[in-house]
Design a protein around this motif. Structure first.
Motif, PDB file in Angstrom:
ATOM      1  N   ILE A   1       0.837  -1.206   0.000  1.00 30.61           N
ATOM      2  CA  ILE A   1       0.000   0.000   0.000  1.00 30.61           C
ATOM      3  C   ILE A   1       0.871   1.255   0.000  1.00 30.61           C
ATOM      4  O   ILE A   1       0.668   2.172  -0.801  1.00 30.61           O
ATOM      5  N   VAL A   2       1.852   1.294   0.886  1.00 27.94           N
ATOM      6  CA  VAL A   2       2.737   2.465   0.970  1.00 27.94           C
ATOM      7  C   VAL A   2       3.531   2.626  -0.325  1.00 27.94           C
ATOM      8  O   VAL A   2       3.699   3.748  -0.819  1.00 27.94           O
ATOM      9  N   GLY A   3       3.998   1.521  -0.905  1.00 27.10           N
ATOM     10  CA  GLY A   3       4.711   1.601  -2.177  1.00 27.10           C
ATOM     11  C   GLY A   3       3.824   2.128  -3.295  1.00 27.10           C
ATOM     12  O   GLY A   3       4.272   2.896  -4.148  1.00 27.10           O
ATOM     13  N   GLY A   4       2.569   1.720  -3.297  1.00 22.51           N
ATOM     14  CA  GLY A   4       1.616   2.228  -4.285  1.00 22.51           C
ATOM     15  C   GLY A   4       1.385   3.717  -4.125  1.00 22.51           C
ATOM     16  O   GLY A   4       1.319   4.466  -5.111  1.00 22.51           O
ATOM     17  N   LEU A   5       1.270   4.154  -2.880  1.00 20.60           N
ATOM     18  CA  LEU A   5       1.115   5.594  -2.628  1.00 20.60           C
ATOM     19  C   LEU A   5       2.375   6.356  -3.037  1.00 20.60           C
ATOM     20  O   LEU A   5       2.296   7.450  -3.610  1.00 20.60           O
ATOM     21  N   ALA A   6       3.534   5.788  -2.744  1.00 15.71           N
ATOM     22  CA  ALA A   6       4.792   6.431  -3.136  1.00 15.71           C
ATOM     23  C   ALA A   6       4.892   6.535  -4.648  1.00 15.71           C
ATOM     24  O   ALA A   6       5.355   7.551  -5.184  1.00 15.71           O
ATOM     25  N   TYR A   7       4.431   5.504  -5.346  1.00 16.51           N
ATOM     26  CA  TYR A   7       4.422   5.528  -6.807  1.00 16.51           C
ATOM     27  C   TYR A   7       3.543   6.666  -7.306  1.00 16.51           C
ATOM     28  O   TYR A   7       3.927   7.432  -8.194  1.00 16.51           O
ATOM     29  N   ALA A   8       2.355   6.778  -6.721  1.00 15.58           N
ATOM     30  CA  ALA A   8       1.412   7.812  -7.155  1.00 15.58           C
ATOM     31  C   ALA A   8       1.934   9.215  -6.838  1.00 15.58           C
ATOM     32  O   ALA A   8       1.874  10.111  -7.685  1.00 15.58           O
ATOM     33  N   PHE A   9       2.447   9.416  -5.630  1.00 16.43           N
ATOM     34  CA  PHE A   9       2.880  10.750  -5.226  1.00 16.43           C
ATOM     35  C   PHE A   9       4.241  11.151  -5.787  1.00 16.43           C
ATOM     36  O   PHE A   9       4.617  12.310  -5.720  1.00 16.43           O
ATOM     37  N   SER A  10       4.974  10.189  -6.336  1.00 18.77           N
ATOM     38  CA  SER A  10       6.277  10.530  -6.926  1.00 18.77           C
ATOM     39  C   SER A  10       6.159  10.751  -8.430  1.00 18.77           C
ATOM     40  O   SER A  10       7.169  10.846  -9.119  1.00 18.77           O
ATOM     41  N   GLY A  11       4.948  10.821  -8.908  1.00 22.03           N
ATOM     42  CA  GLY A  11       4.747  11.058 -10.332  1.00 22.03           C
ATOM     43  C   GLY A  11       4.985   9.828 -11.184  1.00 22.03           C
ATOM     44  O   GLY A  11       5.376   9.934 -12.341  1.00 22.03           O
ATOM     45  N   GLY A  12       4.792   8.654 -10.625  1.00 27.04           N
ATOM     46  CA  GLY A  12       4.943   7.419 -11.383  1.00 27.04           C
ATOM     47  C   GLY A  12       6.356   6.872 -11.398  1.00 27.04           C
ATOM     48  O   GLY A  12       6.722   6.134 -12.299  1.00 27.04           O
ATOM     49  N   SER A  13       7.141   7.191 -10.388  1.00 23.12           N
ATOM     50  CA  SER A  13       8.511   6.688 -10.314  1.00 23.12           C
ATOM     51  C   SER A  13       8.492   5.243  -9.819  1.00 23.12           C
ATOM     52  O   SER A  13       8.265   4.968  -8.641  1.00 23.12           O
ATOM     53  N   GLU A  14       8.739   4.330 -10.752  1.00 22.62           N
ATOM     54  CA  GLU A  14       8.733   2.910 -10.402  1.00 22.62           C
ATOM     55  C   GLU A  14       9.856   2.569  -9.428  1.00 22.62           C
ATOM     56  O   GLU A  14       9.691   1.735  -8.544  1.00 22.62           O
ATOM     57  N   GLN A  15      11.000   3.213  -9.572  1.00 19.20           N
ATOM     58  CA  GLN A  15      12.131   2.943  -8.683  1.00 19.20           C
ATOM     59  C   GLN A  15      11.799   3.318  -7.242  1.00 19.20           C
ATOM     60  O   GLN A  15      12.168   2.610  -6.306  1.00 19.20           O
TER      61      GLN A  15
END
Length: 139
Positions: A72-86
């Protein structure tokens, strides 16, 4: 009294997801052969199997909750980082990879228990090959 609704279906969906996740994780582990297969049929082997089952029952829910939270946190980080998969992978890999099932090898110290996962080693890049055949100097 009205039955159902959102709160009536959430526990059922949660149970189904947890059971499916448990089956995906534990069934492959049961089918793997191990070094302790030579101890099968002995009292020591049976004790190690029982101890590993009890340890898994205690350990798995903690690891699964950590993995779900990391997802969940990784998904939120992906969304809030502008789609940064890394950025997402920096959270997903440590939280979702690792040991889920405790085996007798873990209890005997033959294999490490990894609560935090480690990414699979990427193959080392090959030495830079020349793009063209080497040119001999002109004499």
């Amino acid at each position: 009294m009205k039955h159902g609704g959102l709160f009536g279906t959430v526990p059922l969906v949660t149970v189904i997801v947890i059971v499916a996740f448990c089956c995906m994780v534990t069934v492959p582990a049961w089918s793997q052969s191990s070094a302790t297969d030579t101890q099968q049929g002995t009292a020591s082997g049976a004790g190690m199997q029982a101890a590993s089952a009890v340890a898994t029952i205690l350990y798995f829910p903690l690891k699964a909750a950590f993995a779900i939270g990391g997802g969940i946190v990784g998904g939120l980080a992906y969304a809030f980082s502008g789609g940064s998969e890394q950025t997402a992978k920096n959270i997903w890999i440590p939280s979702m990879y690792g040991t889920y099932v405790i085996t007798p090898e873990h209890l005997s110290g033959d294999r490490a228990v990894r609560f935090l996962g480690v990414a699979a080693e990427e193959p080392a890049p090959a030495e830079a090959a020349p793009l063209a055949a080497p040119v001999e100097p002109v004499r």
